[in-house]
Design a protein around this motif. Structure first.
Motif, PDB file in Angstrom:
ATOM      1  N   ASN A 179       0.810  -1.212   0.000  1.00  0.00           N
ATOM      2  CA  ASN A 179       0.000   0.000   0.000  1.00  0.00           C
ATOM      3  C   ASN A 179       0.845   1.265   0.000  1.00  0.00           C
ATOM      4  O   ASN A 179       0.388   2.319  -0.452  1.00  0.00           O
ATOM      5  N   ALA A 234      -2.188  -4.443   0.701  1.00  0.00           N
ATOM      6  CA  ALA A 234      -3.399  -4.078  -0.044  1.00  0.00           C
ATOM      7  C   ALA A 234      -3.860  -5.292  -0.838  1.00  0.00           C
ATOM      8  O   ALA A 234      -3.045  -5.974  -1.474  1.00  0.00           O
ATOM      9  N   SER A 247      -9.933  -3.835  -8.962  1.00  0.00           N
ATOM     10  CA  SER A 247      -9.345  -2.926  -7.965  1.00  0.00           C
ATOM     11  C   SER A 247      -7.918  -2.548  -8.340  1.00  0.00           C
ATOM     12  O   SER A 247      -7.520  -1.382  -8.226  1.00  0.00           O
ATOM     13  N   TRP A 248      -7.150  -3.541  -8.775  1.00  0.00           N
ATOM     14  CA  TRP A 248      -5.756  -3.314  -9.152  1.00  0.00           C
ATOM     15  C   TRP A 248      -5.673  -2.342 -10.323  1.00  0.00           C
ATOM     16  O   TRP A 248      -4.895  -1.385 -10.305  1.00  0.00           O
ATOM     17  N   TYR A 267      -6.850   1.245  -9.344  1.00  0.00           N
ATOM     18  CA  TYR A 267      -5.822   1.841  -8.500  1.00  0.00           C
ATOM     19  C   TYR A 267      -4.655   2.359  -9.338  1.00  0.00           C
ATOM     20  O   TYR A 267      -4.232   3.513  -9.206  1.00  0.00           O
ATOM     21  N   HIS A 298      -8.865   3.112  -4.155  1.00  0.00           N
ATOM     22  CA  HIS A 298      -8.865   1.673  -3.919  1.00  0.00           C
ATOM     23  C   HIS A 298     -10.308   1.237  -3.703  1.00  0.00           C
ATOM     24  O   HIS A 298     -10.842   1.297  -2.592  1.00  0.00           O
ATOM     25  N   PRO A 319     -10.522  -3.000  -0.590  1.00  0.00           N
ATOM     26  CA  PRO A 319     -11.137  -1.971  -1.442  1.00  0.00           C
ATOM     27  C   PRO A 319     -12.541  -1.608  -0.964  1.00  0.00           C
ATOM     28  O   PRO A 319     -13.299  -2.479  -0.528  1.00  0.00           O
TER      29      PRO A 319
END
Length: 590
Positions: free
Chosen positions: A165, A235, A241-242, A245, A258, A296
């Protein structure tokens, strides 16, 4: 003093129309306006300005108004479609037609038997390259970045990514959804107290499939992940989400984003299906301390603000406004908005979703309960029953890559058509065990009925039939859970291109199979989610005509008695495939 009659027009043809431009009388107090006469009845008249696309609605002559349907032709929405074997970026107009796209395959990693991984930064790089290349094609057609209202994201589900993170760097390869390294962990979890209560909370049974057990394995077996977890800088996310982000700038962003949507969160086993929020009882069961991990935030699938904006590249500054897990996205792309509608996507795996309305239905017959879509804006979330088949198109790839049956996957239908039937061969394609409705973790791929008569065509046909038989089993379970028989099945995905496979599906199930002409329904679903958030479509009713052209319906031709006989043989083969993964004394697979 002159008036509008005091001029001699200059006439010329341009862009399919006749244009009369007046010569002005300098003494005239009124400025005469050009008149435009279309040469073709359905031609939308425009005045073209240099460097402006002629079909962009803002450049229509004053006084000419377009209907909402006409306006949608000039509105564009982008769609990131990040799948198991490739990434794509497509740009759709407001009528749901793709106008530009680019696709890029990436490496799938299989470090050990049953293991399946992706390199997270390669996933990101493939998406960024697809965006740049598709945008180049879009601009070459005369459009501009500003013509794109927003973009949506759809992604392979359950695939698990972990990163630092603080730095934004991945801590391990992504563990892909069909990976079975967690089978021993799952066996242990099934023996724990409260294991039989999980499905009522999250809709999923314990298996190697969801993200929860993948995260547990990473924390227990990868030192870098374990250390980050203990230090509170781990994280976690699924692929959506990846990407969100990193596309927003990652750790370097002023405010890192996130998030995940509820369709993806419903695949983790961490989210309560009824509240659409993380559930402390579920997290506790899997040994996850919420204070040590960055989860997330769960948001609706369609929102103009939650997903941020692209930080760099050809779409820099364009907002991300939609996010759906790939199978939910395909249901949306098929416009399956009414309870009782269903779709089946024949991709790497095979996934059947059945719309059950605004209340979740917990299956008693081996199916998953999941979020179909959640469009926010005061709308209630919609749920689905789902049946998942681990092997569909990947079975064809197996015949091509591992056995050398054909040179290209599209040739498998021709090979299967070289024989009249399966010749008594049944192929249980349990490369990763069997998913719904069987949930047999200890099965392996098994071919039954081979004789000296068996040819490649028989095995090819049996491979296609395996997907159709499993779909039949899922439909039977859905009928029991919902107390309603499906009237037709909408289909999409690569394997749906095979007329033989789709006809076989109709014959085995006994219901019509409905295939659209434009089969990019997964990507279209994400575009719809983004478009709903940014005004391309205001309500679901605006989508009633999207992707309806060129549909082909395959009607059952086989006698029901024969179809039932074939299915019983399949069920026999499934039972015989059980137990191939056994443990011997030294702890190794037999």
């Amino acid at each position: 003093m002159g008036d509008l009659g005091d001029f001699n027009p200059i006439r010329f043809e341009e862009g399919g129309m006749v244009i009369d431009i007046p010569t002005l009388n300098l003494d005239s107090l009124k400025k005469p306006e050009a008149t435009i006469t279309p040469l073709y009845p359905d031609h939308i008249p425009t005045l073209e300005t240099p460097n402006l696309h002629p079909h962009h609605d803002k450049h229509l002559p004053r006084g000419i108004e377009e209907t909402p349907e006409e306006q949608r032709r000039h509105w564009f929405v982008g769609s990131i479609d990040q799948g198991t074997t490739s990434s794509r970026f497509l740009i759709f107009n407001g009528e749901g037609d793709p106008v530009a796209s680019h696709q890029l395959e990436f490496e799938n990693l299989y470090p050990k038997s049953g293991w399946h991984e992706h390199e997270p930064l390669e996933l990101l790089a493939s998406v960024e390259e697809c965006i740049d290349e598709a945008m180049r094609k879009f601009v070459d057609q005369g459009y501009r970045k500003s013509d794109i209202r927003s973009i949506g994201i759809t992604n392979q589900r359950e695939t698990t990514v972990v990163w630092d993170n603080n730095t934004g760097e991945p801590l391990y390869n992504a563990i892909v959804w069909p990976d079975t390294r967690t089978k021993d962990l799952v066996r242990d979890l099934k023996s724990r107290d409260q294991a039989d209560t999980l499905t009522d909370l999250c809709g999923l049974p314990l298996s190697t499939y969801p993200s929860s057990v993948k995260l547990m394995w990473l924390i227990e077996n990868v030192e870098a992940v374990k250390q980050a977890y203990e230090e509170g800088r781990l994280a976690f996310g699924t692929v959506d989400s990846w990407l969100i982000y990193k596309l927003n700038g990652g750790a370097k962003a002023a405010k890192p984003i996130h998030v995940t949507d509820s369709t993806n969160a419903s695949r983790t086993m961490f989210m309560n299906l009824h509240t659409l929020q993380y559930d402390d009882n579920l997290l506790k069961f899997f040994g996850i301390d919420r204070s040590k991990i960055h989860l997330p935030k769960i948001v609706p699938s369609s929102d103009p603000c939650c997903f941020g904006k692209i930080a760099k590249g050809a779409l820099s500054g364009v907002q991300i406004a939609g996010c759906l897990g790939d199978q939910s996205s395909a249901l949306v792309g098929q416009c399956g908005f009414s309870p009782g509608q269903a779709k089946n996507t024949y991709g790497t795996g095979c996934f059947l979703l059945y719309n059950v309305g605004t209340k979740p239905v917990i299956s008693k017959y081996g199916l998953l309960a999941t979020v179909a879509y959640d469009f926010g804006g005061g709308r209630k979330p919609v749920y689905a029953l789902e049946g998942s088949i681990a092997v569909a198109g990947s079975g064809v790839k197996f015949l091509m890559n591992n056995l050398g049956f054909v040179d290209k996957s599209s040739a498998i239908t021709e090979l299967a058509e070289s024989v009249e039937d399966n010749g008594g061969v049944v192929f249980v394609t349990a490369f990763s065990g069997l998913f719904a409705p069987y949930w047999i973790d200890d099965a392996k791929g098994t071919i039954f009925g081979i004789t000296q008569h068996t040819q490649k065509g028989h095995i090819a046909r049996a491979t296609l039939e395996a997907t159709c038989f499993q779909t039949k089993a899922i439909l039977d379970a859905m009928e029991k859970d919902s107390n309603a028989k499906l009237e037709s099945l909408a289909v999409d995905g690569g394997l749906s291109n095979s007329d033989l496979c789709m006809q076989t599906q109709a014959d085995i199930t006994g219901i019509p199979v409905d295939r659209p002409g434009m089969r990019e329904t997964t990507a279209l679903g994400a575009a719809i989610a983004a478009g709903l958030a940014t005004g391309v479509w205001k309500e679901l009713n605006d989508l009633k005509d999207v992707n309806q052209a060129g549909r082909k319906v395959f009607k059952p031709n086989m006698e029901r008695k024969q179809a039932e006989k074939l299915f019983k043989k399949w069920e026999q083969a499934v039972e015989m495939s059980r137990g191939w993964v056994n443990e011997v004394a030294d702890g190794e697979e037999e």
